[in-house]
Design an enzyme around this catalytic site. Structure first.
Site, PDB file in Angstrom:
ATOM      1  N   ARG A   1      22.040  20.715  -1.854  1.00  0.00           N
ATOM      2  CA  ARG A   1      22.270  22.059  -2.379  1.00  0.00           C
ATOM      3  C   ARG A   1      21.071  22.441  -3.250  1.00  0.00           C
ATOM      4  O   ARG A   1      20.613  21.667  -4.097  1.00  0.00           O
ATOM      5  CB  ARG A   1      23.569  22.119  -3.197  1.00  0.00           C
ATOM      6  CG  ARG A   1      24.722  21.465  -2.477  1.00  0.00           C
ATOM      7  CD  ARG A   1      25.862  22.268  -2.006  1.00  0.00           C
ATOM      8  NE  ARG A   1      26.491  23.265  -2.786  1.00  0.00           N
ATOM      9  CZ  ARG A   1      27.764  23.199  -3.181  1.00  0.00           C
ATOM     10  NH1 ARG A   1      28.491  22.120  -2.961  1.00  0.00           N
ATOM     11  NH2 ARG A   1      28.320  24.209  -3.793  1.00  0.00           N
TER      12      ARG A   1
ATOM     13  N   SER B   1      23.464  31.166  -5.515  1.00  0.00           N
ATOM     14  CA  SER B   1      24.743  30.825  -6.105  1.00  0.00           C
ATOM     15  C   SER B   1      24.850  31.382  -7.522  1.00  0.00           C
ATOM     16  O   SER B   1      23.936  31.242  -8.344  1.00  0.00           O
ATOM     17  CB  SER B   1      24.921  29.308  -6.146  1.00  0.00           C
ATOM     18  OG  SER B   1      26.076  28.978  -6.873  1.00  0.00           O
TER      19      SER B   1
ATOM     20  N   ASP C   1      34.606  31.309  -0.640  1.00  0.00           N
ATOM     21  CA  ASP C   1      35.512  30.163  -0.511  1.00  0.00           C
ATOM     22  C   ASP C   1      36.727  30.442   0.367  1.00  0.00           C
ATOM     23  O   ASP C   1      37.355  29.507   0.873  1.00  0.00           O
ATOM     24  CB  ASP C   1      35.972  29.684  -1.890  1.00  0.00           C
ATOM     25  CG  ASP C   1      34.898  28.885  -2.609  1.00  0.00           C
ATOM     26  OD1 ASP C   1      33.949  28.440  -1.943  1.00  0.00           O
ATOM     27  OD2 ASP C   1      35.011  28.709  -3.835  1.00  0.00           O
TER      28      ASP C   1
ATOM     29  N   ARG D   1      38.165  22.633   2.015  1.00  0.00           N
ATOM     30  CA  ARG D   1      38.611  23.952   2.485  1.00  0.00           C
ATOM     31  C   ARG D   1      38.744  23.989   4.014  1.00  0.00           C
ATOM     32  O   ARG D   1      39.570  24.735   4.542  1.00  0.00           O
ATOM     33  CB  ARG D   1      37.678  25.041   1.978  1.00  0.00           C
ATOM     34  CG  ARG D   1      37.650  25.082   0.449  1.00  0.00           C
ATOM     35  CD  ARG D   1      37.258  26.406  -0.120  1.00  0.00           C
ATOM     36  NE  ARG D   1      37.096  26.298  -1.571  1.00  0.00           N
ATOM     37  CZ  ARG D   1      38.094  26.352  -2.452  1.00  0.00           C
ATOM     38  NH1 ARG D   1      39.342  26.521  -2.036  1.00  0.00           N
ATOM     39  NH2 ARG D   1      37.862  26.232  -3.742  1.00  0.00           N
TER      40      ARG D   1
END
Length: 431
Positions: free
Chosen positions: A122, A165, A308, A382
């Site tokens: 990331r 982000s 999300d 998720r």
């Protein structure tokens, strides 16, 4: 890692939605930066929240965990100790990493950040640019989280891209008020995930910190402020509620408890999106429930403010009449996995008509999923939960491999799912 067999069955009953992970991260940090003792209620000990709790303890907070609340003595108590060379294990929590990096630069000494999974992939360039500008020493490994930082953050102007982000902006926001001078965060491009920034500003305000928001283009932050300790209750999490609201859209009857209708959470957009798809969302004294008034209909879903909830909305879209387009969702490719690729791959196995674009998905709706196959969570909480909701509309049972990854955010998900009548009939089918 184990596998879980799920028979097709509708869900029915009441479920208490877990506390908001986003708000819990922020509350733990604000309480830890306060001068005094705070009580934080309605805490769910998911792996991500544990990472932030342990990280703030490493930086000097004294945190005592109880069943569903924690007691936090702030970092700045003279009796609290921190090592001059300290290690913070972020596990797989991007929030923990990006929130705590600037906080660690409030103190003398070196901090090493480590983690696992895709966390090392990331991007952190936003912080690297700041380090180089302020001559803060750092050392990082390519493709692996092993970051060493050494230096003190200085007040000033911080230019940040708005389409990265929002965690970088939050990390700076929670830190800059404690510096001696005043600061500004200047947003260079259109801001995405505004809801998460709203949550940060609201949490900081609750703990006594003021930030001026100039239309998400500039944030003015006075220095020499102090966080104030307080008692605080974390509200229910819309990113987790989205799974059961999606189940309702697909024919289940789940009443969701402990949600605030006027919440600032960006993932509250799930209500507006489902309503556009022909789902009626009703609030009663028992809780919130969704009901598809007639056939679900396709729509355009902009994922820029609510990334999300996109995987589970893809499940609903795959069973809606018409062609749904999901746009502005490229950041899903750098989450715990490439979520656009993951949900596409697994829903195709179930029989969906779905294809990827560079920044989203194009989904042609069908009546039902066929099922009768094994699917994989991609070790992403998720994705695992989205596939469980898809199982409620499969004609045949499915097997979800590596289902335990739900512990990252919602450790009791499959327990709640089973209590609602979900067709979980074996907890482990081998590796």
């Amino acid at each position: 890692m184990g596998s879980l067999k799920i028979d097709s069955s509708k869900l029915k009953g009441e479920v208490k939605i877990p506390p908001s992970k986003s708000m819990a991260h922020r509350a733990v940090i604000c309480a830890s930066l306060s001068r005094g003792v705070s009580i934080l209620e309605n805490i769910d000990y998911s792996e991500d929240i544990i990472a932030t709790i342990e990280g703030m303890k490493t930086l000097g907070a004294v945190i005592t965990k109880y069943d569903d609340y924690i007691e936090v003595q702030g970092i700045f108590n003279e009796e609290n100790k921190r090592e001059s060379l300290r290690t913070i294990n972020c596990n797989e929590s991007g929030s923990t990493l990006r929130f705590l990096v600037p906080i660690s630069l409030l103190f003398n000494g070196m901090t090493r950040f480590i983690g696992k999974g895709n966390l090392g992939k990331r991007p952190l360039k936003t912080y690297y640019d700041i380090f180089e500008k302020q001559k803060i020493n750092y050392k990082a490994e390519e493709g692996k989280l092993n970051l060493l930082v050494d230096g003190r953050l200085k007040s000033g102007d911080f230019e940040v891209e708005g389409n990265i982000s929002s965690q970088f902006i939050t990390g700076l926001m929670v830190t800059l008020p404690l510096l001696n001078g005043d600061s500004k965060i200047l947003i260079k491009t259109e801001m995405e995930s505004k809801g998460y920034i709203d949550l940060t500003i609201e949490a900081m305000k609750d703990f006594g910190i003021e930030i001026i928001n100039n239309n998400y283009k500039e944030f003015i932050i006075k220095g020499n402020q102090s966080y104030k300790p307080r008692n605080y209750r974390v509200e229910g999490d819309y990113s987790q509620a989205a799974f059961f609201l999606a189940a309702d859209a697909l024919g289940s009857e789940v009443i969701l408890k402990d949600l605030e209708l006027n919440s600032l959470q960006g993932d509250r957009l799930v209500i507006e999106i489902l309503e556009k798809m022909n789902v009626e969302i009703t609030a009663t004294k028992e809780g919130i429930i969704g009901n598809a008034k007639s056939a679900l209909k396709a729509t355009v879903i902009d994922g820029s403010q609510c990334p999300d909830i996109i995987p589970v909305l893809a499940v609903v879209s795959a069973l809606s009449k018409g062609t749904t387009k999901i746009i502005n969702s490229s950041r899903l490719r750098i989450k715990e996995c490439d979520r656009l690729k993951a949900i596409t791959t697994e829903l195709i196995k179930l029989g969906a008509n779905i294809k990827e674009t560079e920044d989203g998905l194009i989904i042609e709706g069908k009546e039902d999923f066929l099922g009768g196959v094994e699917v994989w969570s991609w070790n992403d909480h998720r994705i695992a939960m989205s596939l469980a909701i898809a199982a409620t509309r499969c004609k045949n049972p499915i097997i979800i491999n590596d289902f335990e990854c739900v512990s990252k955010s919602y450790p009791n998900f499959f327990e709640d799912y089973k209590n609602l009548g979900g067709g979980v009939n074996e907890w482990s089918l081998g590796k």
